[in-house]
Design a protein around this motif. Structure first.
Motif, short mmCIF file in Angstrom:
data_model
loop_
_atom_site.label_atom_id
_atom_site.label_comp_id
_atom_site.label_asym_id
_atom_site.label_seq_id
_atom_site.Cartn_x
_atom_site.Cartn_y
_atom_site.Cartn_z
N PRO A 159 0.81 -1.23 0.00
CA PRO A 159 0.00 0.00 0.00
C PRO A 159 0.84 1.27 0.00
O PRO A 159 0.40 2.31 -0.51
CB PRO A 159 -0.82 -0.12 1.29
CG PRO A 159 -0.90 -1.59 1.55
CD PRO A 159 0.41 -2.14 1.08
N ALA A 160 2.06 1.18 0.54
CA ALA A 160 2.94 2.36 0.57
C ALA A 160 3.55 2.64 -0.79
O ALA A 160 4.07 3.73 -1.02
CB ALA A 160 4.04 2.16 1.61
N ASP A 161 3.52 1.65 -1.70
CA ASP A 161 4.10 1.82 -3.04
C ASP A 161 3.22 1.07 -4.04
O ASP A 161 3.63 0.05 -4.60
CB ASP A 161 5.53 1.28 -3.05
CG ASP A 161 6.26 1.57 -4.36
OD1 ASP A 161 5.71 2.32 -5.18
OD2 ASP A 161 7.36 1.03 -4.55
N PRO A 162 2.00 1.54 -4.28
CA PRO A 162 1.04 0.78 -5.09
C PRO A 162 1.43 0.59 -6.54
O PRO A 162 0.88 -0.28 -7.23
CB PRO A 162 -0.25 1.63 -4.97
CG PRO A 162 0.22 3.00 -4.64
CD PRO A 162 1.45 2.81 -3.80
N GLY A 163 2.36 1.37 -7.03
CA GLY A 163 2.75 1.23 -8.43
C GLY A 163 3.69 0.08 -8.71
O GLY A 163 3.91 -0.28 -9.87
N ARG A 164 4.24 -0.53 -7.67
CA ARG A 164 5.21 -1.61 -7.86
C ARG A 164 4.61 -2.93 -7.43
O ARG A 164 4.19 -3.09 -6.28
CB ARG A 164 6.48 -1.32 -7.05
CG ARG A 164 7.59 -2.36 -7.26
CD ARG A 164 8.86 -1.93 -6.53
NE ARG A 164 8.70 -1.96 -5.10
CZ ARG A 164 8.95 -3.03 -4.33
NH1 ARG A 164 9.35 -4.17 -4.89
NH2 ARG A 164 8.79 -2.98 -3.02
N ILE A 165 4.55 -3.88 -8.35
CA ILE A 165 4.06 -5.21 -8.03
C ILE A 165 5.15 -5.97 -7.27
O ILE A 165 6.28 -6.08 -7.74
CB ILE A 165 3.67 -5.98 -9.30
CG1 ILE A 165 2.64 -5.18 -10.11
CG2 ILE A 165 3.13 -7.36 -8.94
CD1 ILE A 165 1.39 -4.84 -9.37
N GLU A 217 10.73 -11.84 -12.34
CA GLU A 217 11.72 -11.50 -13.37
C GLU A 217 11.36 -12.13 -14.71
O GLU A 217 11.66 -11.56 -15.77
CB GLU A 217 13.12 -11.95 -12.91
CG GLU A 217 14.26 -11.60 -13.84
CD GLU A 217 14.56 -12.70 -14.86
OE1 GLU A 217 15.19 -12.40 -15.88
OE2 GLU A 217 14.13 -13.86 -14.61
N SER A 218 10.71 -13.28 -14.70
CA SER A 218 10.39 -13.99 -15.94
C SER A 218 8.93 -13.88 -16.34
O SER A 218 8.53 -14.43 -17.36
CB SER A 218 10.76 -15.48 -15.79
OG SER A 218 12.12 -15.65 -15.50
N MET A 219 8.13 -13.16 -15.56
CA MET A 219 6.70 -13.10 -15.83
C MET A 219 6.31 -11.92 -16.72
O MET A 219 6.91 -10.86 -16.64
CB MET A 219 5.92 -12.99 -14.50
CG MET A 219 5.84 -14.27 -13.72
SD MET A 219 4.92 -14.08 -12.16
CE MET A 219 4.68 -15.81 -11.72
N ASP A 220 5.28 -12.14 -17.51
CA ASP A 220 4.66 -11.08 -18.30
C ASP A 220 3.42 -10.62 -17.55
O ASP A 220 2.42 -11.37 -17.49
CB ASP A 220 4.31 -11.60 -19.70
CG ASP A 220 3.68 -10.53 -20.58
OD1 ASP A 220 3.78 -9.34 -20.22
OD2 ASP A 220 3.10 -10.89 -21.61
N LEU A 221 3.43 -9.44 -16.94
CA LEU A 221 2.35 -8.96 -16.10
C LEU A 221 1.50 -7.93 -16.83
O LEU A 221 2.04 -7.04 -17.49
CB LEU A 221 2.90 -8.33 -14.81
CG LEU A 221 3.83 -9.20 -13.96
CD1 LEU A 221 4.31 -8.42 -12.74
CD2 LEU A 221 3.15 -10.48 -13.54
N THR A 222 0.20 -8.02 -16.69
CA THR A 222 -0.72 -7.06 -17.28
C THR A 222 -1.75 -6.66 -16.23
O THR A 222 -2.42 -7.52 -15.64
CB THR A 222 -1.48 -7.67 -18.48
OG1 THR A 222 -0.53 -8.13 -19.44
CG2 THR A 222 -2.40 -6.65 -19.11
N ARG A 223 -1.87 -5.36 -15.96
CA ARG A 223 -2.91 -4.87 -15.06
C ARG A 223 -4.24 -4.76 -15.81
O ARG A 223 -4.27 -4.37 -16.95
CB ARG A 223 -2.53 -3.49 -14.50
CG ARG A 223 -1.22 -3.45 -13.74
CD ARG A 223 -0.87 -2.00 -13.40
NE ARG A 223 0.48 -1.86 -12.89
CZ ARG A 223 0.79 -1.76 -11.59
NH1 ARG A 223 -0.18 -1.77 -10.69
NH2 ARG A 223 2.04 -1.62 -11.20
N LEU A 224 -5.30 -5.09 -15.13
CA LEU A 224 -6.64 -5.00 -15.75
C LEU A 224 -7.37 -3.77 -15.23
O LEU A 224 -7.07 -3.26 -14.16
CB LEU A 224 -7.46 -6.27 -15.43
CG LEU A 224 -6.91 -7.57 -16.03
CD1 LEU A 224 -7.79 -8.73 -15.60
CD2 LEU A 224 -6.87 -7.48 -17.55
#
Length: 287
Positions: free
Chosen positions: A247-253, A280-287
């Motif tokens: 919650p202190a850094d919501p932009g970083r997964i 490091e190896s994942m392709d992440l997509t925010r919905l």
């Protein structure tokens, strides 16, 4: 080693220390960060079982990579591959050659276009920095074969370009994922416990596995005791997932949680809170 030169405690530390590197290798061998972690888990179980009778292991790290390599090959043989990103072949230019190492390190789809022997050599030597001699020991091939596979793999990579399709999520599935995230964030854990199937499985990567509704229910109790997380719906390698941030850094997964459903119930939870190296190896997509 089992003869006394590597004590069990040191062996356990080696397993933990090498796990992120093993995942980088296995994810690229099987074309998925998620399945790569499953392969690593299986490999580590095999290594732990083999260690007491292994005798004098000359290079424990190479021995462990050899087990991981063979486990990855078993995984490739035993399952049908899901469709991967479309690949097109184009002439290589100077920029392609200069950026080939970047492609090796970042594109699982491109690597999956290589034959297994070339993929293994490229990942071991170009991505992970192993020497040719180390690759020979891990792969069980001759020095000439390892060099040839590396050369052919590098040349092939210069001609490949990935054109992944835009990730999509069925509206019903998206709505279900959003509802789960909303309840999770609201700490409505009783509602989430009610969604668990009787035979649900929890994989808390790097820590433990639990089976059954009653044992897995404790998982939500542990989350109720912490406040360093916030979830949002997303995709991981094209699969529905919760993307977790502080919650202190919501932009970083910071890590991800995957959910498998069956007949409207949660059949499996894969939580990577303690295995953040998979990002490091994942392709992440925010919905």
């Amino acid at each position: 080693m089992a003869d006394g030169s590597l004590e069990p405690e040191a062996f356990e530390r080696m397993l933990a220390d090498l796990r992120p590197k093993l995942h980088r290798y296995c994810a690229r061998m099987v074309g998925s960060a998620i399945e790569g972690e499953d392969v690593v888990q299986d490999a580590m179980v095999k290594a732990a079982q083999a260690f007491p009778a292994a005798g004098d292991i000359g290079r424990p790290d190479a021995w462990l990579f050899r087990i991981a390599h063979n486990t990855a090959l078993d995984a490739l043989r035993s399952r049908k591959r899901r469709p991967t990103a479309e690949l097109t072949v184009e002439p290589a230019g100077p920029a392609d050659a200069a950026e080939s190492r970047v492609a090796v390190a970042s594109s699982l789809a491109v690597l999956m276009a290589l034959p297994v022997s070339q993929r293994a050599a490229v990942v071991l030597m170009d991505v992970l920095g192993h020497s040719n001699d180390e690759a020979v020991e891990i792969l069980g091939v001759t020095a000439a074969a390892a060099k040839a596979a590396l050369h052919r793999g590098r040349e092939r990579l210069k001609t490949l370009k990935s054109e992944p399709a835009a990730p999509r999520l069925d509206p019903t599935e998206r709505s279900r994922l959003q509802a789960y995230a909303d309840r999770f964030n609201a700490r409505d854990f009783d509602a989430l416990r009610a969604l668990l199937a009787e035979e649900v499985r929890l994989d808390l990567a790097g820590r433990l596995r639990l089976d059954g509704k009653a044992p897995v229910s404790v998982y939500f109790t542990r989350y109720s005791e912490s406040h360093d997380w916030w979830s949002q719906p997303g995709l991981v390698d094209g699969r529905p997932a919760l993307l977790i941030s502080d919650p202190a850094d919501p932009g970083r997964i910071t890590y991800v949680v995957l959910l498998d459903w069956q007949d409207g119930e949660i059949a499996r939870i894969r939580d990577y809170r303690y295995a953040t190296y998979v990002l490091e190896s994942m392709d992440l997509t925010r919905l």
